[in-house]
Scaffold this active site. Structure first.
Site, PDB file in Angstrom:
ATOM      1  N   SER A 284      -0.665   4.339   5.234  1.00 23.75           N
ATOM      2  CA  SER A 284      -1.571   3.698   4.445  1.00 23.75           C
ATOM      3  C   SER A 284      -2.632   3.417   4.932  1.00 23.75           C
ATOM      4  O   SER A 284      -3.945   3.156   4.176  1.00 23.75           O
ATOM      5  CB  SER A 284      -0.816   2.172   4.295  1.00 23.75           C
TER       6      SER A 284
ATOM      7  N   VAL B 244       6.975  12.061   6.299  1.00 23.13           N
ATOM      8  CA  VAL B 244       6.483  12.682   5.191  1.00 23.13           C
ATOM      9  C   VAL B 244       5.016  13.178   5.328  1.00 23.13           C
ATOM     10  O   VAL B 244       4.337  12.202   5.755  1.00 23.13           O
ATOM     11  CB  VAL B 244       6.716  11.789   3.865  1.00 23.13           C
TER      12      VAL B 244
ATOM     13  N   ASP C 215       7.042   5.557  12.588  1.00 22.79           N
ATOM     14  CA  ASP C 215       7.042   4.689  13.510  1.00 22.79           C
ATOM     15  C   ASP C 215       8.481   4.555  14.148  1.00 22.79           C
ATOM     16  O   ASP C 215       9.407   3.747  14.283  1.00 22.79           O
ATOM     17  CB  ASP C 215       7.241   3.316  12.766  1.00 22.79           C
TER      18      ASP C 215
ATOM     19  N   HIS D 242       6.815   5.886   1.499  1.00 22.57           N
ATOM     20  CA  HIS D 242       7.595   4.952   1.240  1.00 22.57           C
ATOM     21  C   HIS D 242       8.435   5.417  -0.145  1.00 22.57           C
ATOM     22  O   HIS D 242       9.465   5.094  -0.203  1.00 22.57           O
ATOM     23  CB  HIS D 242       6.806   3.860   0.537  1.00 22.57           C
TER      24      HIS D 242
ATOM     25  N   ALA E 264       0.871  -1.086   0.039  1.00 18.28           N
ATOM     26  CA  ALA E 264      -0.017  -0.007   0.087  1.00 18.28           C
ATOM     27  C   ALA E 264       0.880   1.216   0.017  1.00 18.28           C
ATOM     28  O   ALA E 264       0.738   2.081   0.970  1.00 18.28           O
ATOM     29  CB  ALA E 264      -0.866  -0.314   1.325  1.00 18.28           C
TER      30      ALA E 264
HETATM   31  O1  PAF Z   1       6.794  -0.265   9.151  1.00 14.51           O
HETATM   32  C1  PAF Z   1       6.413  -0.977   8.706  1.00 14.51           C
HETATM   33  O2  PAF Z   1       5.698  -0.951   7.431  1.00 14.51           O
HETATM   34  C2  PAF Z   1       6.349  -2.742   9.159  1.00 14.51           C
HETATM   35  O3  PAF Z   1       6.338  -2.606  10.313  1.00 14.51           O
HETATM   36  C3  PAF Z   1       7.855  -3.413   8.636  1.00 14.51           C
HETATM   37  C4  PAF Z   1       9.188  -2.724   9.120  1.00 14.51           C
HETATM   38  C5  PAF Z   1       7.841  -3.333   7.140  1.00 14.51           C
HETATM   39  C6  PAF Z   1       7.705  -4.813   8.938  1.00 14.51           C
HETATM   40  O4  PAF Z   1       6.782  -5.446   8.535  1.00 14.51           O
END
Ligand code: PAF
Length: 282
Positions: free
Chosen positions: A187, A177, A151, A35, A30
């Protein structure tokens, strides 16, 4: 760009390029502009000689809520297009049964940083993150990996994992961002109702207001109470937590001058949003 659906396909792709810089960007798909920013940074870090690997894997093991997993957006074709446009060399896109053995029995738990914030309200979440990231690190053997600072706790825990398990990988934290109105890209944003989408920038606004009163010397409890009150003034919004902690230990501030983190998780209806801001008094 190549797509690897199995571990063997991924290993075959990477075998001839070992020795070069390999930069991994793990994602759950997503993909959005947040990203894409990580992927472009990875391309820059890897340079022309290096290799950029993106993983797109919706990791069931890190979901503590079956409904959240079921409704998590899935856009595989668009994810591949975004990866291609950002200069990714290989996308690893396994299914859960390729990624995990049905009788898997090893867990990996961080026991200090994961007891607070999201870890306190999402039991098992960070153990699931550590497990999948550890597996991705073993499969890809990257020199570098990039994670977003939205995160923040995840990044702190993964830094601890790399440190405590002596993994020869450099982790990079990428800035959050945001949409033009300040909402952190996620997402999950597409699942907000129009009313909650319109109200959601209040998260960023309340964090910025808190930064000002923190710099002016306001007490931690008062700051958290103010942010909570602002967010919960929106109909249908309930805070999971609003906490001001030490940015390194994620526990109570050790000295008033330490770099602090104000972190928020709030339910907008049935969508849980997180955001944070680093604060300092100096
Ligand atoms: O941050 C995320 O999207 C997820 O926690 C990760 C680091 C891809 C692990 O599944």
């Amino acid at each position: 760009m190549q797509t690897a659906y199995t571990k063997d396909e991924l290993r075959s792709y990477l075998a001839p390029v070992r020795g070069n810089r390999i930069v991994l960007v793990p994602t759950m798909g997503a993909l959005h502009e947040g990203h894409a920013t990580l992927l472009r940074q990875a391309r820059q870090l890897a340079g022309e000689e290096g290799v950029v690997v993106a993983s797109v894997f919706l990791n069931p093991v890190q979901f503590d809520n079956a409904g959240d997993l079921a409704t998590y957006p899935k856009t595989p074709e668009q994810d591949l297009e975004i990866c291609e446009s950002c200069g990714v060399d290989v996308v690893f896109m396994p299914t859960p049964d390729i990624m995990y053995c049905a009788d898997r029995s090893i867990t990996l738990e961080e026991t200090h940083l994961s007891t607070v914030l999201c870890g306190a309200s999402r039991p098992g979440h960070f153990a699931g993150v550590c497990l999948v990231v550890n597996k991705l690190f073993n499969l890809v053997q990257p020199t570098d990996a990039i994670f977003g600072k939205k995160d923040y706790q995840q990044l702190a825990i993964l830094r601890r994992m790399v440190r405590d398990l002596d993994m020869p990988i450099t982790l990079h934290g990428a800035e959050i961002v945001r949409e033009a109105d300040g909402l952190a890209l996620s997402s999950r944003n597409v699942r907000l109702t129009p009313e909650h989408r319109a109200a959601a920038p209040i998260i960023r606004k309340s964090l910025l207001a808190a930064a000002e009163v923190y710099a002016a010397g306001a007490a931690v409890e008062a700051i958290c109470a103010q942010v909570r009150a602002e967010l919960e003034s929106v109909p249908g919004v309930r805070c999971d937590y609003v906490e001001l902690v030490d940015a390194v230990t994620l526990h109570a501030l050790s000295t008033p001058d330490s770099l602090a983190l104000l972190a928020v998780a709030a339910w907008f209806g049935d969508v849980r949003l997180i955001d944070n801001i680093e604060l300092s008094r100096s």
